[in-house]
Motif scaffolding. Structure first.
Motif, PDB file in Angstrom:
ATOM      1  N   PHE A  90      68.707  14.937 109.493  1.00 20.37           N
ATOM      2  CA  PHE A  90      70.136  14.010 109.624  1.00 20.37           C
ATOM      3  C   PHE A  90      71.724  14.815 109.399  1.00 20.37           C
ATOM      4  O   PHE A  90      70.854  15.286 108.516  1.00 20.37           O
ATOM      5  N   THR A 107      71.822   9.121 113.153  1.00 20.86           N
ATOM      6  CA  THR A 107      70.588   8.611 113.470  1.00 20.86           C
ATOM      7  C   THR A 107      69.419   9.574 113.894  1.00 20.86           C
ATOM      8  O   THR A 107      68.485   8.598 113.789  1.00 20.86           O
ATOM      9  N   GLY A 108      69.044  10.228 113.440  1.00 19.22           N
ATOM     10  CA  GLY A 108      68.172  11.171 113.560  1.00 19.22           C
ATOM     11  C   GLY A 108      68.006  12.342 114.837  1.00 19.22           C
ATOM     12  O   GLY A 108      68.081  11.135 115.338  1.00 19.22           O
TER      13      GLY A 108
ATOM     14  N   GLY B  42      69.129   5.528 111.881  1.00 16.13           N
ATOM     15  CA  GLY B  42      69.208   6.184 110.354  1.00 16.13           C
ATOM     16  C   GLY B  42      69.194   5.726 109.337  1.00 16.13           C
ATOM     17  O   GLY B  42      68.109   4.676 109.039  1.00 16.13           O
TER      18      GLY B  42
END
Lengths: 115, 112
Positions: A90, A107-108, B42
């Motif tokens: 992240f 959002t990774g 996330g």
């Protein structure tokens, strides 16, 4: 308001190959930038952070990232991937300044290492 | 060892029940945070606190409540008003005036 965009929700690389995870930021003030790593069902661990001291930042586990203001980017790299690097990564940004410690996360990117 | 503990690691509740997630830190950090993590989204900030007896809403506070009676503790209550509570919840802390946050191991909440 600040934001980060991580390009590629999934990245696969072969063991020993270069790892490149992309992060672009948007911020109205000079930002602080972070990369965190998360292993399955665990919390986040800080890999490295940029706080305006040097544009090339070295972190743990052989990772590094370069702050490029002209490209509003903070991409994460590692010269040679290892199986243990498989995790989710992240990127995060915060506005500098005392009293404003909120982080905004991307959002990774899930990194898979191919043996 | 200094760190952040969250308990329990896995939590199951029936729909309509309130549930409280624990977060404790012995790092002497002033600021504490709660995040929710859903696949592909996330981390999203629920609440944060910079001093005892004070806290602020984050981006997705609806259906959640917190308290900060002690510096070391920042429990999160997921109320029955939260429409979709099943998620992975992460607690973090930081030294006031810095931006680096340190995370606990997380609690996975499943509402049946």
């Amino acid at each position: 308001a600040q934001s980060v965009t991580q390009l590629g929700s999934h990245v696969s690389v072969s063991e020993g190959a270069l790892v490149l995870l992309r992060c672009n930021y948007s911020s109205s003030v000079p930002p602080y930038l972070f990369w965190y790593v998360q292993y399955p069902n665990q919390g986040l661990q800080l890999l490295l952070k940029y706080t305006s001291a040097a544009t090339l930042v070295k972190g743990i586990n052989g990772f590094e990232a370069e702050f490029k203001k002209s490209e509003t980017s903070f991409h994460l790299t590692k010269p040679s991937a290892h199986m243990s690097d498989a995790a989710e990564y992240f990127c995060a940004v915060s506005d500098q300044g005392f009293g404003n410690e909120k982080l905004t996360f991307g959002t990774g990117t899930r990194l898979t290492i191919i043996p | 060892d200094g760190g952040i503990t969250q308990s329990p690691k896995y939590l199951f509740r029936k729909e309509g029940q309130n549930v409280t997630l624990s977060c404790e830190q012995n790092l002497n950090h002033d600021a504490m945070y709660w995040y929710r993590q859903d696949p592909g989204q996330g981390l999203r900030l629920i609440y944060y606190s910079q001093i005892v007896n004070d806290f602020q809403k984050g981006d997705i506070a609806e259906g959640y409540s917190v308290s900060r009676e002690k510096k070391e503790s920042f429990p999160l209550t997921v109320t029955s008003a939260q429409k979709n509570p099943t998620a992975f919840y992460l607690c973090a802390s930081s030294i006031l005036g810095t931006d680096t946050q340190y995370f606990g191991p997380g609690t996975r909440l499943t509402v049946l």
